[in-house]
Design a protein around this motif. Sequence first.
Motif, PDB file in Angstrom:
ATOM      1  N   VAL A 102       0.845  -1.208   0.000  1.00 42.97           N
ATOM      2  CA  VAL A 102       0.000   0.000   0.000  1.00 42.97           C
ATOM      3  C   VAL A 102       0.878   1.255   0.000  1.00 42.97           C
ATOM      4  CG1 VAL A 102      -1.637   1.349   1.386  1.00 42.97           C
ATOM      5  CG2 VAL A 102      -1.988  -1.108   1.082  1.00 42.97           C
ATOM      6  N   THR A 103       1.920   1.246   0.830  1.00 44.27           N
ATOM      7  CA  THR A 103       2.811   2.419   0.919  1.00 44.27           C
ATOM      8  C   THR A 103       3.426   2.741  -0.440  1.00 44.27           C
ATOM      9  OG1 THR A 103       3.340   1.905   3.214  1.00 44.27           O
ATOM     10  CG2 THR A 103       4.864   3.363   2.059  1.00 44.27           C
ATOM     11  N   LEU A 152       2.903   5.807  -3.136  1.00 49.69           N
ATOM     12  CA  LEU A 152       4.012   6.612  -3.670  1.00 49.69           C
ATOM     13  C   LEU A 152       3.958   6.649  -5.203  1.00 49.69           C
ATOM     14  CD1 LEU A 152       7.024   5.504  -1.386  1.00 49.69           C
ATOM     15  CD2 LEU A 152       5.775   7.655  -1.308  1.00 49.69           C
ATOM     16  N   ALA A 153       3.603   5.510  -5.804  1.00 50.58           N
ATOM     17  CA  ALA A 153       3.502   5.460  -7.272  1.00 50.58           C
ATOM     18  C   ALA A 153       2.424   6.413  -7.773  1.00 50.58           C
ATOM     19  CB  ALA A 153       3.211   4.027  -7.721  1.00 50.58           C
ATOM     20  N   LEU A 160       2.405  10.625 -10.058  1.00 48.41           N
ATOM     21  CA  LEU A 160       1.726  10.943 -11.313  1.00 48.41           C
ATOM     22  C   LEU A 160       0.589  11.952 -11.181  1.00 48.41           C
ATOM     23  CD1 LEU A 160       1.555   7.280 -12.697  1.00 48.41           C
ATOM     24  CD2 LEU A 160       3.236   9.051 -13.244  1.00 48.41           C
ATOM     25  N   VAL A 161       0.127  12.198  -9.970  1.00 46.31           N
ATOM     26  CA  VAL A 161      -1.008  13.115  -9.812  1.00 46.31           C
ATOM     27  C   VAL A 161      -0.522  14.533  -9.506  1.00 46.31           C
ATOM     28  CG1 VAL A 161      -2.550  11.287  -9.024  1.00 46.31           C
ATOM     29  CG2 VAL A 161      -1.242  12.602  -7.344  1.00 46.31           C
ATOM     30  N   ALA A 199       7.381   6.189 -10.748  1.00 46.19           N
ATOM     31  CA  ALA A 199       6.132   5.472 -10.467  1.00 46.19           C
ATOM     32  C   ALA A 199       6.287   3.978 -10.784  1.00 46.19           C
ATOM     33  CB  ALA A 199       4.987   6.070 -11.293  1.00 46.19           C
ATOM     34  N   ILE A 200       6.946   3.694 -11.899  1.00 44.44           N
ATOM     35  CA  ILE A 200       7.169   2.281 -12.272  1.00 44.44           C
ATOM     36  C   ILE A 200       8.066   1.601 -11.233  1.00 44.44           C
ATOM     37  CG2 ILE A 200       8.267   0.776 -13.992  1.00 44.44           C
ATOM     38  CD1 ILE A 200       7.326   2.848 -16.126  1.00 44.44           C
ATOM     39  N   VAL A 201       9.112   2.308 -10.828  1.00 51.00           N
ATOM     40  CA  VAL A 201      10.007   1.758  -9.793  1.00 51.00           C
ATOM     41  C   VAL A 201       9.207   1.458  -8.516  1.00 51.00           C
ATOM     42  CG1 VAL A 201      11.886   2.355  -8.200  1.00 51.00           C
ATOM     43  CG2 VAL A 201      12.152   2.772 -10.638  1.00 51.00           C
ATOM     44  N   CYS A 202       8.354   2.394  -8.120  1.00 54.45           N
ATOM     45  CA  CYS A 202       7.555   2.208  -6.899  1.00 54.45           C
ATOM     46  C   CYS A 202       6.642   0.984  -7.014  1.00 54.45           C
ATOM     47  CB  CYS A 202       6.723   3.458  -6.599  1.00 54.45           C
ATOM     48  SG  CYS A 202       7.715   4.863  -6.073  1.00 54.45           S
TER      49      CYS A 202
END
Lengths: 225, 339
Positions: free
Chosen positions: B194-195, B199-200, B204-205, B252-255
Motif C-alpha cells: 500500500v505504501t 508513492l507510485a 503521477l497526480v 512510479a514504475i520503480v515504486c
Amino acid sequence: MTGSPTWLYHLFAGLMLAVAAYCLLLLFVSAKERRMSGWDVDIAHIAMGIAMAGMFITEWSFGASWAWEFAFFVLMIWFIARSIQSIQEFGIHLPHYAIHALMSLAMLLMFAFPGGASGGPAPAMGMSETAGSRLDPGLSLLLAFAFFASAIFTLASHSKGASHHGTHVPDYALVGAVDGDGRVGDHAHVRPIGVLDKVVAAPWLEDASHVVMCVAMGLMLILMI
Amino acid sequence: MTSTEVAVERPPVSTRRNDRARRVPARGPRDLQRTFQLVLATVWLLDAVLQLQPFMFTRGSNGFSGMLNSLASGNPGWIAHTITWNGSIVYHEPVLTNALFASVQFLIAFGIVWQRTVRPALAVSVVWALGVWWFGEGLGGIFSGGATPFGGGPGGVLFYALLAVLLWPREGSDRPFVAARTVGVGAAKVVWAVTWGLLAVLCLVGSGRQPQALHDLVAGLDSGQPGWLAHLDRSTETFFLHHGTAAAIGLAIVCLIVASGVYLPDRLTQVTLVLAMVVFAIIWVAVQNFGGILAGGATDPNSGLLVVLLALTYWPLSDHDPLTNRSPRRTVTEEASAS
C-alpha cells in the motif's frame, strides 16, 4: 525573548564545564586507585569540555586557536593509533577509540574553520577567523550524525562504562559495570574504594558524560552549518 | 561506536596470554528490531537538535512561525486555518513553543533507548509525527497536489510513524524480515504494498509529473547549499526541465516494482529493495538535498533516509544470514594494556 537563544548556549556551556570537571575528578580518582584505563578519554573530554564551553560563550574562551588545534591534532593521532592497535590486537571490529578520534577531528575542524560551514555567523565566537576557509556542511552533518548515533548506542549498550574504557578493558568492571547478562566484574579482584570514589567512577555516569559531550558537539556542528 | 563492541565477561585472571587464549561462546542472535529502533532514535535526536537552531526561536517570515504559516497555502480553508492558528501560537511564544517542541523530540529519542520506555516513546512519536504532518508539513502537500515522492511526499514525517508501528517491540524472531515481527508477515506485506502503491500514485497526480514543478522543487532548495550540492542541484533542475514527466513515470514504475517485491522470491525481493534504497538515496541527495539541512534551515532530513531504513526492515533474513548472528565475543584483554 526572541532571536539568538543565548540561554541555550549558556546551558550547553555549563554542561560542558560540568563534564570537564567530572572527568578531571574521574581522572583523579582513577589515579588514586591506580586504575588508569580510560585516562586518555578523560583527558580528551576535559580539553573538549573547556574548549566547547568557550565556543558556546565567547567570554569563557581562552587560549590561542593554534594551541587548541595542536592539542586536538595530537589527541586525534593518539586515538587513531589506539584504534589501529585495537584492531591488530582483536581483529577487525569498530574500535572503541574510533569515536574519540572522530570527536578530536571534529574539534580540530571547528577550530580550523571557525566561520561555520556556510560562512554564516557561528556561535563559536571564541575562535580566531581564518579568512576564506569553510568547513563543508556535509562533513559537519556526517560527524554530527555519528555523534548522535554514538550517544544513542552508548545509552542502549549493555556494557556500561564502555564509552570511556571500551569493552576490552576489564578493570572498569571492577567498579560495578554490568554486562548484557547482568553479570558484574569479579569482585574478588576489587580493591575496597570509598563511596564517593565509587559514585564518581560509576559507569553510568561515565556514559552520561560521553552522551552529553556527543549531543553538545553535534549541536555545535549543526550550528556551524 | 561502542555498541558494536563486546561486553566484558570477567576481569583478567592472570596473564595477557591467558586472556587472549580465553574465548567465550557466541551470544544469541542479534536483535535487529532493537538495532533499527536505535537508528530511528538517532534520527529523532538529529531532529531534536535541528529544532535548536537559532532561527527556530525567532518570529517573522524567516522564523519558525513563518515557516509554518507558509505551509497553509494550497490546503482547503479549514485545514489552512488550523495551520495558521498553530503558526500564530508559535509566533507569540517562539521560545517557549520551540523549546517544548525540541524537548518532546529529545524525550522520544531517549525514550526509545530505554527498554522500559520504548513503547510510550514510540506511541508518542506516532502522535507527534501525525501532528507535525498536519501542522508542520501542511499534510505533505496532498491537497495542493504537490506531494510528489521526489520532494518527500506524502510527508517525510509519516515514515517516522510507520516505522514506529513496524518496530513496535515484540518478542520473537526477526525472520523472515524485521517488519513482520510485530504485525505479522501478511499485514507487513500489505503495509509495504500500500505504501509503495501510494508513492507510485503520488508520482503521477497533481504537479508531480510536471517538468516545471519538479524543476522548481529543486530550485527552491539550492539557495545556501554548499557548492558541490548546488552544482548537483543545477544538473537535477536541468534534467527535470527536460525529462520531468519521464522521470515521474519512471519513479512510479520503480515504486510499483518495489511494491510487488515483497511477494516475490527472496532473491528478487532483495533486488527490489536494493533498487528502492539506491533510488531514494539518490533522490535524498540530488533532489531533497538531505532535507535542506546543509542550507541551515531544516527541521528534519526529509523522507529519503527513512525510506532506506524502512526498506531495511523488509530485508529477507535466513537462519544462516550473518546479519542475524553476532560474532563470537572477543577476549577480555585490556585494550589499554596493548600499548
